[in-house]
Design a protein around this motif. Sequence first.
Motif, mmCIF file in Angstrom:
data_model
loop_
_atom_site.group_PDB
_atom_site.id
_atom_site.type_symbol
_atom_site.label_atom_id
_atom_site.label_comp_id
_atom_site.label_asym_id
_atom_site.label_seq_id
_atom_site.Cartn_x
_atom_site.Cartn_y
_atom_site.Cartn_z
ATOM 1 N N HIS A 8 0.832 -1.205 0.000
ATOM 2 C CA HIS A 8 0.000 0.000 0.000
ATOM 3 C C HIS A 8 0.861 1.248 0.000
ATOM 4 O O HIS A 8 0.664 2.168 -0.819
ATOM 5 N N TRP A 9 1.839 1.301 0.908
ATOM 6 C CA TRP A 9 2.668 2.495 1.017
ATOM 7 C C TRP A 9 3.672 2.603 -0.120
ATOM 8 O O TRP A 9 3.988 3.721 -0.569
ATOM 9 N N ARG A 12 1.725 4.223 -2.793
ATOM 10 C CA ARG A 12 1.445 5.646 -2.563
ATOM 11 C C ARG A 12 2.632 6.507 -2.995
ATOM 12 O O ARG A 12 2.458 7.568 -3.601
ATOM 13 N N TYR A 13 3.846 6.056 -2.676
ATOM 14 C CA TYR A 13 5.024 6.829 -3.046
ATOM 15 C C TYR A 13 5.401 6.646 -4.520
ATOM 16 O O TYR A 13 5.823 7.600 -5.174
ATOM 17 N N ASN A 16 2.689 8.632 -6.832
ATOM 18 C CA ASN A 16 2.281 10.010 -6.554
ATOM 19 C C ASN A 16 3.473 10.925 -6.299
ATOM 20 O O ASN A 16 4.410 10.545 -5.596
ATOM 21 N N LEU A 21 0.269 14.010 -2.097
ATOM 22 C CA LEU A 21 0.273 13.295 -0.820
ATOM 23 C C LEU A 21 -0.095 14.260 0.299
ATOM 24 O O LEU A 21 0.572 15.282 0.498
ATOM 25 N N SER A 22 -1.131 13.928 1.046
ATOM 26 C CA SER A 22 -1.717 14.877 2.001
ATOM 27 C C SER A 22 -0.759 15.283 3.108
ATOM 28 O O SER A 22 -0.870 16.375 3.665
ATOM 29 N N TRP A 23 0.189 14.423 3.445
ATOM 30 C CA TRP A 23 1.066 14.698 4.585
ATOM 31 C C TRP A 23 2.261 15.593 4.225
ATOM 32 O O TRP A 23 3.017 16.007 5.094
ATOM 33 N N LYS A 154 -9.107 8.992 9.266
ATOM 34 C CA LYS A 154 -8.401 8.123 8.330
ATOM 35 C C LYS A 154 -7.338 8.926 7.594
ATOM 36 O O LYS A 154 -7.428 10.159 7.497
ATOM 37 N N CYS A 155 -6.348 8.213 7.072
ATOM 38 C CA CYS A 155 -5.343 8.804 6.204
ATOM 39 C C CYS A 155 -4.966 7.776 5.156
ATOM 40 O O CYS A 155 -4.712 6.607 5.495
ATOM 41 N N SER A 156 -4.958 8.176 3.901
ATOM 42 C CA SER A 156 -4.648 7.258 2.803
ATOM 43 C C SER A 156 -5.541 6.024 2.828
ATOM 44 O O SER A 156 -5.103 4.919 2.475
ATOM 45 N N THR A 192 -2.911 20.634 3.623
ATOM 46 C CA THR A 192 -2.397 19.678 2.653
ATOM 47 C C THR A 192 -2.091 20.397 1.342
ATOM 48 O O THR A 192 -2.569 21.519 1.106
#
Length: 208
Positions: A8-9, A12-13, A16, A21-23, A154-156, A192
Motif C-alpha cells: 500500500h505504502w 502511494r510513493y 504520486n 500526498l496529504s502529509w 483516516k489517512c490514505s 495539505t
Amino acid sequence: MTDSLKSHWEGRYSDNADSALSWTESDPFISREWVTNSTSPDQHIVDIGAGRSKLLGQLLDAGFTQLTHVELTEAASNDMRATLGEKSALVNWYVGDAKCWRTDLPVQVWHDRAVFHFLTKPNDRKAYIAAVDVNLAANGTVIIATFHLTGPQKCSGLPVQQYDAQALLETFNSLSQWDWRLDDELVHQHLTPGGNSQIFQYAKLTRL
C-alpha cells in the motif's frame, strides 16, 4: 507488518508526487525547530517514517552529523537518497518496519510525524514503544505528531488513532519500561497540498 500494508505504502510513493500526498509539508518548520532546540548537532537523531520529508536535509544543512532515515518503503527511501545526492552518504538508512529497527548508537531525539497514529492495535503500539525503549538514550527525547482528537479519522484510506498530548503521555507511560514527562505540546493546523485542513497534535516527551 503485512505484505499488503507495505505494498500500500510503496504504491502511494511510487504512483504520486509529493503534491498529491496529504502529509507533505513544504517546510517542516515545527519539527526542525523542536529538534534543533532539543539537542546538539553531534547527537544521534532518527526520523521515523521519514519518507521524502525535507527534515533531514535541513538538519544536514544546519550542521547535524548523526542522522538516520527510517522508512518502510524502498520507493521513498530511494527518492530521498537521490534528492540528497552526495549528502546521502552522511545519513544512515534503514528500510523496514520501525518497530523492528535497532541501532548501536543511542538515539538522543526520536522524531515521528504521522507514523504512530497508524498503530491502531495495542500490540503494535507496544512493539513500537519497545523499539523506543531499546534505542533511546537516557534522558532522550521523543518528538511525536499524530492526528489530534479533532483531526481526520483516516489517512490514505487507513484508520488512525487520534490523540491529544495527555493521551500520548499516558500511552507511553503505560507501555514503556521507563517513565516519561511531557515537556511541550502544540496543536497545529496542517494544510495539505490540496488545500485541506488536518489538525495535528505535537508532543515532546522526555525519558526520565
